[in-house]
Design an enzyme around this catalytic site. Structure first.
Site, PDB file in Angstrom:
ATOM      1  N   HIS A  20       0.852  -1.208   0.000  1.00 19.15           N
ATOM      2  CA  HIS A  20       0.000   0.000   0.000  1.00 19.15           C
ATOM      3  C   HIS A  20       0.877   1.244   0.000  1.00 19.15           C
ATOM      4  O   HIS A  20       2.085   1.172   0.213  1.00 19.15           O
ATOM      5  CB  HIS A  20      -0.930   0.014   1.214  1.00 19.15           C
ATOM      6  N   ARG A  77      -1.411  10.653   5.087  1.00 12.82           N
ATOM      7  CA  ARG A  77      -2.105  11.173   6.255  1.00 12.82           C
ATOM      8  C   ARG A  77      -3.148  12.173   5.790  1.00 12.82           C
ATOM      9  O   ARG A  77      -2.876  12.985   4.891  1.00 12.82           O
ATOM     10  CB  ARG A  77      -1.102  11.831   7.223  1.00 12.82           C
ATOM     11  N   GLU A 104      -3.651   3.479   2.005  1.00 11.87           N
ATOM     12  CA  GLU A 104      -3.897   3.481   3.453  1.00 11.87           C
ATOM     13  C   GLU A 104      -4.025   4.927   3.918  1.00 11.87           C
ATOM     14  O   GLU A 104      -3.059   5.706   3.808  1.00 11.87           O
ATOM     15  CB  GLU A 104      -2.729   2.798   4.184  1.00 11.87           C
ATOM     16  N   ASN A 130      -5.059  10.974  12.140  1.00 13.65           N
ATOM     17  CA  ASN A 130      -4.657  11.215  13.526  1.00 13.65           C
ATOM     18  C   ASN A 130      -5.754  12.019  14.204  1.00 13.65           C
ATOM     19  O   ASN A 130      -6.143  13.083  13.685  1.00 13.65           O
ATOM     20  CB  ASN A 130      -3.319  11.965  13.563  1.00 13.65           C
ATOM     21  N   HIS A 133       2.829  11.143  -6.728  1.00 14.72           N
ATOM     22  CA  HIS A 133       1.380  10.986  -6.928  1.00 14.72           C
ATOM     23  C   HIS A 133       0.965   9.529  -6.737  1.00 14.72           C
ATOM     24  O   HIS A 133       1.794   8.615  -6.725  1.00 14.72           O
ATOM     25  CB  HIS A 133       0.978  11.443  -8.331  1.00 14.72           C
ATOM     26  N   GLU A 155      -2.933  10.692 -10.324  1.00 16.56           N
ATOM     27  CA  GLU A 155      -2.806  10.525 -11.777  1.00 16.56           C
ATOM     28  C   GLU A 155      -3.857   9.540 -12.256  1.00 16.56           C
ATOM     29  O   GLU A 155      -4.047   8.478 -11.644  1.00 16.56           O
ATOM     30  CB  GLU A 155      -1.408   9.989 -12.112  1.00 16.56           C
TER      31      GLU A 155
END
Ligand SMILES: C[C@@H](O)C(=O)SC[C@H](NC(=O)CC[C@H](N)C(=O)O)C(=O)NCC(=O)O
Ligand code: NI
Length: 146
Positions: free
Chosen positions: A5, A9, A62, A66, A80, A123
């Site tokens: 993956h 964030r 992923e 937070n 990208h 992209e």
């Protein structure tokens, strides 16, 4: 070795899920809340990867959320995320209809770029051969960075 993956964030989970799922079309295959670490991980897969990703969380995007607000900046070295689409004109039209800016329109019938709410560059590549150039895409200008 296998690709698993790419993690990004996100500052606003609802806004990011609206972009990546409702607009871009990714599907949630796993979600884990970590009380002690005060964060949530959400694994998203493209529809074409759903079966594989549901079993093994790969290949996935992923999202890390937070719970305590942070400012995410810099990261110019990150380029990208790239997805292959069945029809780049239809994909860009759907995104545009939902308010997403097509930063680099698919003038060549092959490649386009959009940005996530956290300014992550996405992209979009046409599956197979490029489509014939057509308006309005052929004469659309780039918008900002892509
Ligand atoms: C589940 C697996 O794919 C992971 O990536 S867990 C890695 C872990 N993530 C976190 O701790 C998320 C919260 C943290 N505050 C953060 O923002 O990263 C981790 O080690 N992250 C550090 C990293 O550099 O990714
Ligand atoms: Ni990870």
């Amino acid at each position: 070795m296998e690709y698993l993956h790419t993690m990004v964030r996100v500052a606003d989970l609802d806004e990011s899920l609206a972009f990546y799922c409702d607009k871009l079309g990714l599907e949630e295959v796993a979600r884990d809340d970590y009380e002690k670490g005060r964060f949530t991980l959400i694994f998203l897969a493209a529809p074409g990867d759903r079966e594989t990703a549901q079993e093994s969380k790969r290949p996935c995007l992923e999202l890390t959320y937070n719970w305590d607000p942070e400012t995410y900046s810099g990261g110019r070295n990150f380029g990208h995320l790239a997805y292959r689409v069945d029809n780049i004109y239809e994909t860009c039209q759907r995104l545009m209809d939902q308010g997403v800016t097509i930063n680099r329109p698919p003038r060549d019938g092959h490649m386009a770029f959009v940005r996530s709410p956290d300014n992550i560059s996405i992209e979009l590549l046409q599956k197979g051969e490029p489509l014939e150039p057509q308006e309005p895409w052929a004469s659309m200008a780039n918008t900002g960075e892509w």
